[in-house]
Design an enzyme around this catalytic site. Structure first.
Site, short mmCIF file in Angstrom:
data_model
loop_
_atom_site.label_atom_id
_atom_site.label_comp_id
_atom_site.label_asym_id
_atom_site.label_seq_id
_atom_site.Cartn_x
_atom_site.Cartn_y
_atom_site.Cartn_z
N TYR A 72 0.83 -1.21 0.00
CA TYR A 72 0.00 0.00 0.00
C TYR A 72 0.86 1.25 0.00
CZ TYR A 72 -4.33 -2.54 0.11
OH TYR A 72 -5.37 -3.34 -0.25
N ARG A 75 1.77 1.89 -3.50
CA ARG A 75 0.63 2.44 -4.22
C ARG A 75 0.37 3.87 -3.78
NH1 ARG A 75 -4.05 -1.74 -3.64
NH2 ARG A 75 -5.14 -0.14 -4.81
N HIS A 124 -14.59 2.17 -1.55
CA HIS A 124 -13.56 1.25 -1.06
C HIS A 124 -12.49 1.96 -0.26
CE1 HIS A 124 -14.77 -1.56 -4.64
NE2 HIS A 124 -15.63 -1.61 -3.63
N CYS A 135 -7.85 0.21 17.52
CA CYS A 135 -8.77 1.20 18.12
C CYS A 135 -9.30 2.17 17.08
CB CYS A 135 -8.03 1.96 19.24
SG CYS A 135 -6.85 3.17 18.62
N GLY A 200 -14.13 2.84 -16.57
CA GLY A 200 -12.87 2.24 -16.13
C GLY A 200 -13.01 1.25 -15.00
N SER A 202 -13.95 -2.97 -14.20
CA SER A 202 -14.17 -4.31 -14.76
C SER A 202 -15.55 -4.83 -14.36
CB SER A 202 -13.09 -5.25 -14.25
OG SER A 202 -13.09 -5.20 -12.82
N ALA A 244 -10.62 6.55 -21.11
CA ALA A 244 -11.45 7.60 -20.50
C ALA A 244 -10.87 9.00 -20.75
CB ALA A 244 -11.55 7.35 -19.00
C1 BV8 Z 1 -18.26 -7.48 0.83
C2 BV8 Z 1 -9.80 -1.46 -2.12
C3 BV8 Z 1 -19.41 -8.64 2.48
C4 BV8 Z 1 -8.57 -2.21 -1.76
C5 BV8 Z 1 -11.17 -3.08 -3.35
C6 BV8 Z 1 -18.71 -14.07 -5.24
C7 BV8 Z 1 -19.69 -13.37 -5.94
C8 BV8 Z 1 -19.98 -12.05 -5.65
C9 BV8 Z 1 -19.28 -11.38 -4.66
C10 BV8 Z 1 -18.31 -12.08 -3.97
C11 BV8 Z 1 -18.02 -13.40 -4.25
N1 BV8 Z 1 -17.03 -13.80 -3.43
C12 BV8 Z 1 -16.69 -12.76 -2.63
C13 BV8 Z 1 -17.47 -11.72 -2.93
C14 BV8 Z 1 -17.47 -10.42 -2.32
C15 BV8 Z 1 -16.28 -9.60 -2.81
C16 BV8 Z 1 -16.18 -9.58 -4.32
O1 BV8 Z 1 -16.91 -8.87 -4.98
N2 BV8 Z 1 -15.27 -10.38 -4.88
C17 BV8 Z 1 -15.15 -10.40 -6.33
C18 BV8 Z 1 -13.70 -10.49 -6.70
C19 BV8 Z 1 -15.96 -11.57 -6.86
N3 BV8 Z 1 -16.57 -8.26 -2.35
C20 BV8 Z 1 -16.19 -7.90 -1.13
O2 BV8 Z 1 -15.56 -8.60 -0.38
C21 BV8 Z 1 -16.68 -6.53 -0.69
N4 BV8 Z 1 -17.25 -6.65 0.62
O3 BV8 Z 1 -18.83 -8.08 -0.02
O4 BV8 Z 1 -18.56 -7.57 2.15
C22 BV8 Z 1 -19.90 -8.33 3.81
C23 BV8 Z 1 -21.24 -8.01 3.94
C24 BV8 Z 1 -21.71 -7.75 5.18
C25 BV8 Z 1 -20.85 -7.79 6.28
C26 BV8 Z 1 -19.50 -8.07 6.12
C27 BV8 Z 1 -19.02 -8.35 4.88
C28 BV8 Z 1 -15.52 -5.54 -0.60
C29 BV8 Z 1 -14.94 -5.32 -1.96
C30 BV8 Z 1 -13.89 -4.19 -1.89
C31 BV8 Z 1 -12.51 -4.75 -2.14
N5 BV8 Z 1 -11.56 -3.64 -2.23
N6 BV8 Z 1 -10.36 -2.02 -3.37
C32 BV8 Z 1 -7.45 -1.90 -2.72
O5 BV8 Z 1 -7.61 -1.06 -3.63
O6 BV8 Z 1 -6.38 -2.51 -2.52
S1 BV8 Z 1 -11.77 -3.66 -4.84
C33 BV8 Z 1 -10.57 -3.48 -6.04
O7 BV8 Z 1 -10.94 -4.30 -7.13
C34 BV8 Z 1 -10.47 -2.07 -6.61
O8 BV8 Z 1 -11.13 -1.12 -5.82
C35 BV8 Z 1 -11.15 -2.13 -7.98
O9 BV8 Z 1 -12.22 -1.27 -8.12
C36 BV8 Z 1 -11.70 -3.51 -8.04
C37 BV8 Z 1 -11.48 -4.15 -9.38
O10 BV8 Z 1 -10.01 -4.07 -9.71
P1 BV8 Z 1 -9.53 -3.58 -11.24
O11 BV8 Z 1 -10.16 -4.52 -12.20
O12 BV8 Z 1 -8.13 -3.18 -11.50
O13 BV8 Z 1 -10.05 -2.24 -11.32
P2 BV8 Z 1 -11.27 -2.05 -12.06
O14 BV8 Z 1 -12.35 -3.00 -11.65
O15 BV8 Z 1 -11.52 -0.68 -11.81
O16 BV8 Z 1 -10.79 -2.50 -13.60
C38 BV8 Z 1 -9.92 -1.71 -14.38
C39 BV8 Z 1 -10.74 -1.47 -15.63
O17 BV8 Z 1 -10.27 -0.32 -16.25
C40 BV8 Z 1 -10.63 -2.61 -16.64
O18 BV8 Z 1 -11.93 -2.99 -17.08
C41 BV8 Z 1 -9.85 -1.97 -17.80
O19 BV8 Z 1 -10.28 -2.44 -19.08
C42 BV8 Z 1 -10.23 -0.53 -17.65
N7 BV8 Z 1 -9.28 0.43 -18.18
C43 BV8 Z 1 -7.93 0.31 -18.31
N8 BV8 Z 1 -7.43 1.46 -18.84
C44 BV8 Z 1 -8.48 2.30 -19.02
C45 BV8 Z 1 -9.65 1.66 -18.61
N9 BV8 Z 1 -10.86 2.24 -18.68
C46 BV8 Z 1 -10.92 3.49 -19.18
N10 BV8 Z 1 -9.84 4.18 -19.59
C47 BV8 Z 1 -8.61 3.63 -19.53
N11 BV8 Z 1 -7.54 4.33 -19.97
ZN ZN Z 2 -4.90 2.13 18.30
#
Ligand code: BV8
Ligand code: ZN
Length: 259
Positions: A72, A75, A124, A135, A200, A202, A244
Site C-alpha cells: 500500500y 501504491r 472502497h 482502536c 474504467g 471491470s 477515458a
Molecule cells: C463485501 C480497495 C461482504 C482495496 C477493493 C462471489 C460473488 C460475488 C461477490 C463475492 C463473491 N465472493 C466474494 C465476494 C465479495 C467480494 C467480491 O466482490 N469479490 C469479487 C472479486 C468476486 N466483495 C467484497 O468482499 C466486498 N465486501 O462483499 O462484504 C460483507 C457483507 C456484510 C458484512 C460483512 C461483509 C468488498 C470489496 C472491496 C474490495 N476492495 N479495493 C485496494 O484497492 O487494494 S476492490 C478493487 O478491485 C479495486 O477497488 C477495484 O475497483 C476492483 C477491481 O479491480 P480492477 O479490475 O483493477 O479495477 P477495475 O475494476 O476498476 O478494472 C480496471 C478497468 O479499467 C478494466 O476494465 C480496464 O479495461 C479498464 N481500463 C484500463 N485502462 C483504461 C480503462 N478504462 C478506461 N480508460 C482507460 N484508460
Molecule cells: Zn490504536
C-alpha cells in the site's frame, strides 16, 4: 443507442444535455492514464508472486503486515506522484453543466478531488486515511512516503500512537463491509439518476458492481467507457470503447460544442 468506437452518438450528446441527475461510477481504469496501475496490474515486481485479491484482505495483513503495508505504501507513493488526467478533469467539468452529479468511485486515490470534483463517494476507502487496526484512531502519514516504497519493499506498519497496535491502510478489503454512508448514498443516487456512467471498471467487484444494475432497473440510461469489454457491455445502452482520458473530453465537447 448503438455502441460506437470513436464518435459520440448525437443521441448521447442530447441525453447528456437533458440530464438532471448524473452518477459517474469509476474504477481503477479512470486513473490508468495518470500512471496509477489498475488493480489487476498493480502487482508488478514482488507482487507478481501474489494475487491482489489475496493481498487486499485482513487475513493477509494479519499474516504478513510488512508485505501488505509495503504494497500500500508503494501504491500511495504512486498516487502522490500522479496527477489527475483529462478524464478526471472532464468529470469535474461535467458537474458544472448539470443540476446534480455524484462521483461514486471504487478507487482509493484522491485524483477526482484533486481535479475539482466536489461530491465524491469512496466505496472502497482511501490510501490517504490510514487508521489503527485495533482502536481505529486515525493515523497521519507524511505526504512523502518515508522509506521509499520501491516495488516489493517490505515495510513494517507504524504503531498506533494511542494503543500501539499496527496501523492499517484506510481501504475496504475483500470480506469487509463498505462504509455505510458511502454505500447508501451511492445506492440512492443510482436509483434516482437519469444517467449513469460506468468508467474504467471491470464491473466484477460486488456490491459496487450492482450500481449500474440498480440504475438500469430504475430506468436510467447507462453508458460505459472502457477500452475492453466487461459483463456490463450487453446491458449498457451505449458502450464507448476507448480510454477515458480520450473519450470523456470528447463527450463534453459533443454535448456543449460552444466551449
Ligand atoms: C463485501 C480497495 C461482504 C482495496 C477493493 C462471489 C460473488 C460475488 C461477490 C463475492 C463473491 N465472493 C466474494 C465476494 C465479495 C467480494 C467480491 O466482490 N469479490 C469479487 C472479486 C468476486 N466483495 C467484497 O468482499 C466486498 N465486501 O462483499 O462484504 C460483507 C457483507 C456484510 C458484512 C460483512 C461483509 C468488498 C470489496 C472491496 C474490495 N476492495 N479495493 C485496494 O484497492 O487494494 S476492490 C478493487 O478491485 C479495486 O477497488 C477495484 O475497483 C476492483 C477491481 O479491480 P480492477 O479490475 O483493477 O479495477 P477495475 O475494476 O476498476 O478494472 C480496471 C478497468 O479499467 C478494466 O476494465 C480496464 O479495461 C479498464 N481500463 C484500463 N485502462 C483504461 C480503462 N478504462 C478506461 N480508460 C482507460 N484508460
Ligand atoms: Zn490504536
Amino acid at each position: 443507442m448503438t455502441s460506437t468506437h470513436q464518435d459520440i452518438p448525437a443521441a448521447l450528446a442530447q441525453t447528456l444535455r437533458d440530464a438532471q441527475r448524473i452518477v459517474v461510477f469509476t474504477g481503477a481504469g479512470v486513473s490508468a492514464e495518470s500512471g496509477i496501475a489498475t488493480f489487476r496490474d498493480a502487482l508488478t515486481g514482488l507482487w507478481s508472486r501474489f494475487d491482489a485479491q489475496a493481498l487486499a484482505t485482513p487475513e493477509a495483513f494479519r499474516a504478513q503486515p510488512d508485505i501488505v503495508w509495503g504494497w500500500y505504501e508503494w501504491r500511495r507513493a504512486q498516487a502522490l506522484r500522479a496527477n489527475p488526467n483529462a478524464a478526471h478533469h472532464a468529470i469535474a467539468a461535467l458537474a458544472r453543466h448539470v443540476p446534480e452529479l455524484l462521483v461514486v468511485t471504487q478507487n482509493v486515490d484522491d485524483l477526482h478531488e484533486r481535479a475539482g470534483s466536489a461530491r465524491v463517494a469512496h466505496l472502497h476507502g482511501s490510501l490517504h486515511a490510514p487508521r489503527c487496526s485495533d482502536c481505529a484512531a486515525p493515523h497521519t502519514l507524511s505526504s512523502s512516503v518515508t522509506e521509499e516504497a520501491g516495488e516489493g519493499r517490505r515495510i513494517a506498519p507504524p504503531a498506533c500512537a494511542v494503543c500501539g497496535a499496527p496501523v492499517r491502510p484506510g481501504v475496504v478489503w475483500f470480506g469487509e463491509s463498505l462504509p455505510a454512508d458511502a454505500w447508501s448514498g451511492a445506492l440512492r443516487a443510482a436509483e434516482q439518476c437519469d444517467l449513469l456512467f460506468s468508467i474504467g471498471t471491470s464491473a466484477l467487484v460486488y456490491p459496487a458492481a450492482e450500481l449500474p444494475q440498480r440504475a438500469l432497473a430504475a430506468g436510467a440510461t447507462v453508458v460505459q467507457v472502457n477500452p475492453a469489454m466487461t459483463p456490463l457491455d450487453r446491458q449498457a445502452h451505449c458502450n464507448l470503447h476507448g480510454g477515458a482520458a480520450d473519450v470523456m473530453p470528447r463527450l463534453l465537447a459533443a454535448a456543449w460544442p460552444a466551449l
